[in-house]
Design an enzyme around this catalytic site. Structure first.
Site, short mmCIF file in Angstrom:
data_model
loop_
_atom_site.label_atom_id
_atom_site.label_comp_id
_atom_site.label_asym_id
_atom_site.label_seq_id
_atom_site.Cartn_x
_atom_site.Cartn_y
_atom_site.Cartn_z
N ASP A 42 0.82 -1.22 0.00
CA ASP A 42 0.00 0.00 0.00
C ASP A 42 0.85 1.27 0.00
OD1 ASP A 42 -2.46 -1.11 -0.09
OD2 ASP A 42 -2.90 -0.89 2.04
N LYS B 180 -3.19 3.20 -2.42
CA LYS B 180 -4.24 4.18 -2.68
C LYS B 180 -4.21 5.26 -1.62
CE LYS B 180 -7.55 0.54 -1.42
NZ LYS B 180 -6.48 -0.40 -1.29
N MET C 135 -8.20 9.20 9.33
CA MET C 135 -8.72 9.77 8.10
C MET C 135 -9.68 10.94 8.38
SD MET C 135 -9.46 6.17 6.13
CE MET C 135 -9.97 5.30 7.59
C1 LIG Z 1 -6.83 3.66 5.42
S1 LIG Z 1 -6.34 4.13 7.03
C2 LIG Z 1 -5.25 2.81 7.41
C3 LIG Z 1 -4.96 2.68 8.87
C4 LIG Z 1 -3.95 1.58 9.16
N1 LIG Z 1 -4.51 0.28 8.85
C5 LIG Z 1 -3.46 1.61 10.59
O1 LIG Z 1 -3.72 0.66 11.35
O2 LIG Z 1 -2.76 2.57 10.95
C6 LIG Z 1 -5.24 5.46 6.64
C7 LIG Z 1 -5.20 6.50 7.75
O3 LIG Z 1 -4.40 6.03 8.83
C8 LIG Z 1 -3.77 7.13 9.44
N2 LIG Z 1 -2.32 6.96 9.33
C9 LIG Z 1 -1.66 5.95 8.75
N3 LIG Z 1 -0.33 6.07 8.92
C10 LIG Z 1 -0.16 7.20 9.65
C11 LIG Z 1 0.97 7.87 10.20
N4 LIG Z 1 2.21 7.40 10.03
N5 LIG Z 1 0.76 8.99 10.93
C12 LIG Z 1 -0.47 9.47 11.13
N6 LIG Z 1 -1.57 8.90 10.63
C13 LIG Z 1 -1.42 7.77 9.92
C14 LIG Z 1 -4.26 8.39 8.73
O4 LIG Z 1 -5.41 8.83 9.43
C15 LIG Z 1 -4.60 7.83 7.38
O5 LIG Z 1 -5.51 8.67 6.71
#
Ligand SMILES: C[S@@+](CC[C@H](N)C(=O)[O-])C[C@H]1O[C@@H](n2cnc3c(N)ncnc32)[C@H](O)[C@@H]1O
Length: 253
Positions: free
Chosen positions: A38, A60, A175
């Site tokens: 991803d 994505k 998100m």
């Molecule tokens: C589709 S979700 C996936 C979440 C992922 N499965 C998790 O457990 O972190 C994507 C969202 O996760 C958050 N996110 C993912 N990586 C991040 C990071 N390094 N710092 C802050 N927010 C993050 C943001 O809110 C982003 O829009």
């Protein structure tokens, strides 16, 4: 039903810092025949992939789809029919707002062997690296993890922000940047004070980590003024005040 020769591993890559990746995930990457990854997976983790493995970017980001979800699932099915170790590498934890559950269901329905390898979710790691513990005996005994991105097709059940405002002392929003004005307005309508502290942590645990601290009444304007963008985690509740003291102990990234 056709049975696969291989197995798909749904692996959580963690939030970004490669040091937070699991040993089990690393071993699988080193032995993978195919890795489908991803957008939010860090380059240092991709560097662990077996050099002989086929790499496919299924990444994505909001509004920019590299592969449609059904295409990704079909790809995993096809690869599992021809290869022994197929890794589906996802940011954070595959089962936390990562569609891991849906992918696993589809693979099971297609007769494909599949296993999950959890990762550290960004909703825990990003606040931690910003000096914000999600629970604390003096400030919070409960946490809610919630998505701020409600899809137009209402694929997910609608979020009941009023119930969340009443029911949880710490709220962690994934998100949420895009819908932040609506979310903070709904939480205040649900009973949270305008002065309730909120922190946004962008690119948590990565070298470019950034934080924005405010209150429910100020944060939307601060986001607009600073052009603060996703990917970010929002943390809401009195634990956010601990950032002032604990951020000085943040890990070196
Ligand atoms: C589709 S979700 C996936 C979440 C992922 N499965 C998790 O457990 O972190 C994507 C969202 O996760 C958050 N996110 C993912 N990586 C991040 C990071 N390094 N710092 C802050 N927010 C993050 C943001 O809110 C982003 O829009």
């Amino acid at each position: 039903m056709q049975h696969s020769i291989g197995k798909v591993y749904l692996v959580g890559a963690g939030p970004g810092d490669p040091g937070l990746f699991t040993l089990k995930g690393k071993t699988l990457l080193e032995h993978a025949d195919v890795v489908v990854y991803d957008a939010l997976v860090s380059p240092q983790i991709l560097a662990m992939v077996n050099p002989q493995a086929e790499r496919i970017n299924a990444g994505k980001r909001r509004g920019r789809h590299s592969l449609q979800q059904t295409d990704t699932t079909q790809l995993l099915i096809d690869k599992a029919h021809h290869h022994a170790v197929v890794v589906r590498l996802k940011g954070g934890d595959p089962f936390v707002f990562g569609r891991g559950g849906e992918e696993m269901q589809d693979l099971v329905n297609a007769g494909i062997a599949v296993e999950v390898v959890p990762g550290i979710t960004s909703g825990i790691a990003a606040p931690a690296y910003a000096g914000i513990p999600l629970t604390h005996r003096a400030y919070s005994s409960s946490v809610t993890f919630v998505t701020g991105h409600e899809s137009a097709g209402k694929y997910r059940p609608e979020v009941n922000w009023g119930a969340i405002a009443q029911g949880s002392e710490t709220i962690v929003v994934y998100m949420g940047v895009h819908n932040l004005p609506y979310i903070v307005q709904q939480l205040q309508q649900g009973g949270l004070a305008a002065e309730t502290p909120i922190a946004l942590v962008r690119w948590g645990t990565c070298p470019q980590q950034q934080e924005l601290l405010g209150t429910l009444s100020t944060i939307a304007q601060q986001v607009a003024d600073t052009e603060f963008e996703a990917p970010a985690i929002a943390v809401i509740g009195n634990v956010v005040n601990l950032h002032r003291i604990l951020a000085q102990c943040r890990p070196a990234i």
